[in-house]
Design an enzyme around this catalytic site. Structure first.
Site, mmCIF file in Angstrom:
data_model
loop_
_atom_site.group_PDB
_atom_site.id
_atom_site.type_symbol
_atom_site.label_atom_id
_atom_site.label_comp_id
_atom_site.label_asym_id
_atom_site.label_seq_id
_atom_site.Cartn_x
_atom_site.Cartn_y
_atom_site.Cartn_z
ATOM 1 N N ARG A 107 -14.904 -2.701 19.262
ATOM 2 C CA ARG A 107 -16.401 -1.780 19.749
ATOM 3 C C ARG A 107 -17.078 -1.843 18.687
ATOM 4 O O ARG A 107 -18.110 -1.837 18.533
ATOM 5 C CB ARG A 107 -15.519 -0.702 20.751
ATOM 6 C CG ARG A 107 -15.180 -0.923 22.246
ATOM 7 C CD ARG A 107 -14.743 0.459 22.564
ATOM 8 N NE ARG A 107 -13.391 0.254 22.130
ATOM 9 C CZ ARG A 107 -13.927 2.066 21.444
ATOM 10 N NH1 ARG A 107 -13.836 3.160 22.494
ATOM 11 N NH2 ARG A 107 -12.492 2.359 20.984
ATOM 12 N N HIS A 116 -12.855 -3.795 28.926
ATOM 13 C CA HIS A 116 -11.718 -4.351 29.115
ATOM 14 C C HIS A 116 -11.751 -5.757 29.596
ATOM 15 O O HIS A 116 -11.235 -7.062 29.308
ATOM 16 C CB HIS A 116 -10.366 -3.378 29.803
ATOM 17 C CG HIS A 116 -9.985 -2.265 28.465
ATOM 18 N ND1 HIS A 116 -9.617 -1.044 29.701
ATOM 19 C CD2 HIS A 116 -9.894 -1.973 27.836
ATOM 20 C CE1 HIS A 116 -8.926 0.107 28.944
ATOM 21 N NE2 HIS A 116 -8.821 -1.434 27.376
ATOM 22 N N SER A 150 -11.226 4.284 26.986
ATOM 23 C CA SER A 150 -10.727 5.133 28.330
ATOM 24 C C SER A 150 -10.431 6.297 27.964
ATOM 25 O O SER A 150 -11.252 7.894 29.202
ATOM 26 C CB SER A 150 -9.125 4.801 28.360
ATOM 27 O OG SER A 150 -9.435 3.028 28.974
ATOM 28 N N LYS A 170 0.018 8.804 24.209
ATOM 29 C CA LYS A 170 -0.927 8.420 24.346
ATOM 30 C C LYS A 170 -1.274 10.035 25.930
ATOM 31 O O LYS A 170 -2.329 9.657 26.199
ATOM 32 C CB LYS A 170 -1.959 7.234 24.532
ATOM 33 C CG LYS A 170 -1.692 6.697 23.283
ATOM 34 C CD LYS A 170 -2.630 5.181 23.454
ATOM 35 C CE LYS A 170 -3.117 4.210 22.228
ATOM 36 N NZ LYS A 170 -3.953 3.772 22.450
#
Length: 179
Positions: free
Chosen positions: A107, A22, A145, A46
């Site tokens: 990514r 990030h 993450s 999430k």
């Protein structure tokens, strides 16, 4: 940027937690816009590791770690970066903050498929807002993450994936849970 109106970018995410990936996107995005707003999404679906306030605070700490004292007062005029929380439709939050560009990091190729679909939806909802994709650098392509949280939960070393401020908070979190 020679426009009289500043170009404001909006980098949304859950940042749960913020990673070196990030931060790499942030470091590169600030060169594309006059101001960058990091929008921390509430997104309870999430199942976030930390609440919104803690994620915002962790991002502030990480920005100071990376950018130094220039970002100590992030909401004052003249600073190129600020952090806000949001829980509404992304394009509505972007508009409310006078941003014209959404910044997204990619990514892997699988990220592109989902991001492309979101970009198309955002174009339908707000055709005047552009989306810019920044491809992750090679050293950050494997950082997610969700993986950081899982490795940390199982006692693994995540120090190479997160800024020191985040690492400290993760260690404090798991120390609390283990006692």
């Amino acid at each position: 940027m020679n426009n009289s109106k500043p170009r404001i970018g909006f980098y949304p995410g859950t940042f749960d937690p913020i990673t070196n990936g990030h931060l790499d996107i942030i470091k590169r995005a600030v060169h594309l816009v006059d101001e960058l707003i990091i929008g921390v999404a509430l997104n309870e679906n999430k199942r976030p590791f930390w609440g919104l306030d803690k994620r915002v605070a962790c991002i502030h700490e990480s920005l100071i770690e990376v950018f130094g004292d220039a970002c100590r007062v992030l909401n004052h005029k003249g600073c190129a970066i600020k952090v806000i929380g949001f829980d509404n439709l992304l394009v509505d939050c972007v508009k409310a903050n006078n941003a014209s560009v959404i910044v997204r990091g990619l990514r892997q190729a699988t990220d592109f498929d989902m991001e492309f679909q979101m970009c198309l939806m955002n174009q339908c909802l707000a055709p005047d807002i552009e989306t810019v994709f920044l491809v992750a650098t090679e050293q950050n392509r494997s950082i997610a993450s969700s993986f950081v949280k899982e490795v940390a939960r199982l006692g693994g070393d995540v120090s190479s994936f997160v800024p020191k401020a985040t690492l400290k908070r993760i260690q404090q979190q798991y120390k609390k849970e283990n006692y």
